[in-house]
Design an enzyme around this catalytic site. Sequence first.
Site, PDB file in Angstrom:
ATOM      1  N   HIS A  74     -71.818 -69.668 -37.580  1.00 52.08           N
ATOM      2  CA  HIS A  74     -72.549 -68.495 -37.072  1.00 52.08           C
ATOM      3  C   HIS A  74     -73.291 -68.875 -35.786  1.00 52.08           C
ATOM      4  CE1 HIS A  74     -71.953 -65.644 -40.312  1.00 52.08           C
ATOM      5  NE2 HIS A  74     -72.395 -66.476 -41.231  1.00 52.08           N
TER       6      HIS A  74
ATOM      7  N   HIS B  31     -71.132 -73.919 -42.617  1.00 49.03           N
ATOM      8  CA  HIS B  31     -70.972 -72.462 -42.564  1.00 49.03           C
ATOM      9  C   HIS B  31     -71.943 -71.851 -41.549  1.00 49.03           C
ATOM     10  CE1 HIS B  31     -70.303 -68.391 -44.450  1.00 49.03           C
ATOM     11  NE2 HIS B  31     -71.507 -68.195 -43.935  1.00 49.03           N
ATOM     12  N   GLU B  32     -73.211 -72.181 -41.672  1.00 45.67           N
ATOM     13  CA  GLU B  32     -74.210 -71.582 -40.775  1.00 45.67           C
ATOM     14  C   GLU B  32     -73.990 -72.057 -39.338  1.00 45.67           C
ATOM     15  OE1 GLU B  32     -75.869 -69.112 -41.867  1.00 45.67           O
ATOM     16  OE2 GLU B  32     -75.399 -69.474 -43.971  1.00 45.67           O
TER      17      GLU B  32
ATOM     18  N   GLU C  66     -68.742 -63.526 -39.603  1.00 47.58           N
ATOM     19  CA  GLU C  66     -68.362 -64.219 -40.839  1.00 47.58           C
ATOM     20  C   GLU C  66     -67.036 -64.961 -40.665  1.00 47.58           C
ATOM     21  OE1 GLU C  66     -70.701 -64.361 -42.924  1.00 47.58           O
ATOM     22  OE2 GLU C  66     -69.744 -65.322 -44.634  1.00 47.58           O
TER      23      GLU C  66
HETATM   24 MG    MG Z   1     -72.366 -66.143 -43.467  1.00 49.71          MG
END
Ligand code: MG
Length: 506
Positions: A285, A281-282, A311
């Site tokens: 980003h 997830h990170e 996001e």
């Molecule tokens: Mg996030």
Amino acid sequence: MPSGEWQFKLLNMQNWLFKNKTILSILDKYKDMWALSYASGVAGWDLETYMPEMGAMARGEALGRLSTIRQRLFLDKEFIGLIHRAEKQKNLTDPERGVIRVLLHSLKFYEKLPPKFLEDFSRLTSQATVVWRGAKAKDNFKLFEPQLSKIFDMNRRMSDFLGYKDSPYDALLDQFEEGLTSREVERFFGEIKEPLKNLLVRIEKSPKFFKKHKLENALYDEATIKSLNLKIMKLLWADSSRLRLDISTHPFTTSFSNTDTRITTWYHKKDFGRSILAVVHEFGHALYDLQCTDQLEMTPIQGGSSLVIHESQSRFWENFVGRSESFIQYFLKDMSAAVQLKLSAGEVYSYFNKVRPGLLRVEADEVTYHFHIMLRFEIEKGLIEGKLKVKDLPEIWNSKMKDYLGIVPKRDSDGILQDIHWSMGSVGYFPTYSLGTFLGAQWEHEISNMKISKSTNYKEIEKWLGEHIHKYGSTYTLEELLKKNGMKFDPKVNLNYLLEKYSKIY
Ligand code: MG
């Protein structure tokens, strides 16, 4: 490359991307503000990762002063004059217009909020975070209630200072996603609520439905998961000289430049999926910032700024890569080693893709997640519009949990006290999580020909995301970026994906 040479390269490149003389003067002045943000960013990252506990007071003071200096530089008459002069000019390029848009948005904030108000707000929220932690540890909402009341009062006053058309909550939403209104959020939730509810009911009735997967309780060897996480980083992004992974209480990403991006994950002794999926997830980003064009470095449009787009990137990687068959298969041996069990791919797949109502937002699955956000949105909006009272929150929280998910927390720490956002003063942030998740599915839809779940070669995907999203940094608003890609925000894409995927699993 030595830093002098790097800067020289950068300045030369900017000459062709930014030609307008007024814009060039603005960018030149902006570098001091950029440097302050850079310093705050590093101090903020360190605060969450390595700072000894007792450093908190001095760090808070230093960060507060840095932001005051930044505001002072921003409100410099000459700087404001340049922005307004550039604003009126025609024939600006897209990046030049982006610079002005972003600066005007910040300027509105700094000009409309009295310095005394900002100082009070900053003091209140840095103290409130400490109080919130204590209240959460003691499981007692009453301990946090006075601070929370003040935070919502100040947010209400903030919206009055900033101005709004329909709801005061709109002024707060706009701080996190430029131009987003509560009416749009309501329309979005109105469209997804029923289909998600129906899907959840079907899943709960399925004979394959389970409340707990055995891997959630399987203890893991931390060293093995740590080295697995590094392997994941390597598979996703080969250049470790621009990206690093550390540990924090809550996973996050921070970028100082497209040559230095940091992500963190967490370790809980069991439930290894949480640590792994946080990395993926990170990384999503981080990739947004890593692939931003060099020429945008040190400008106001460096890196991605729209929270919804950001996001959408992290969720894209988490849901379509991290939870995919090919990804699980690729790391199956390492996962087995970490829990000392002979795992099958199917077993891990059902663990990574389980759906069930739970109390905690951060642990929620792809289907139930959005109910957690709807609940927070309704509460925030109700408080800001003066229709709800902070003292009634635990009760309101529980009744909404019952409505949406059919379960009620026994403790405040599993309910009203679970998220850090409000203690930090962030009201209006939550809806970007849901909107971003839904947008993430649209990006996947755009490149469905790349068959993400069937391969572990992500180069082509990264290139596509770079070309269509990342390289622009914050040049465009969410709406502009979608238009540029010939797209429109459409919740149906994610709804269809969820329906298809979970009908197969359950
Ligand atoms: Mg996030």
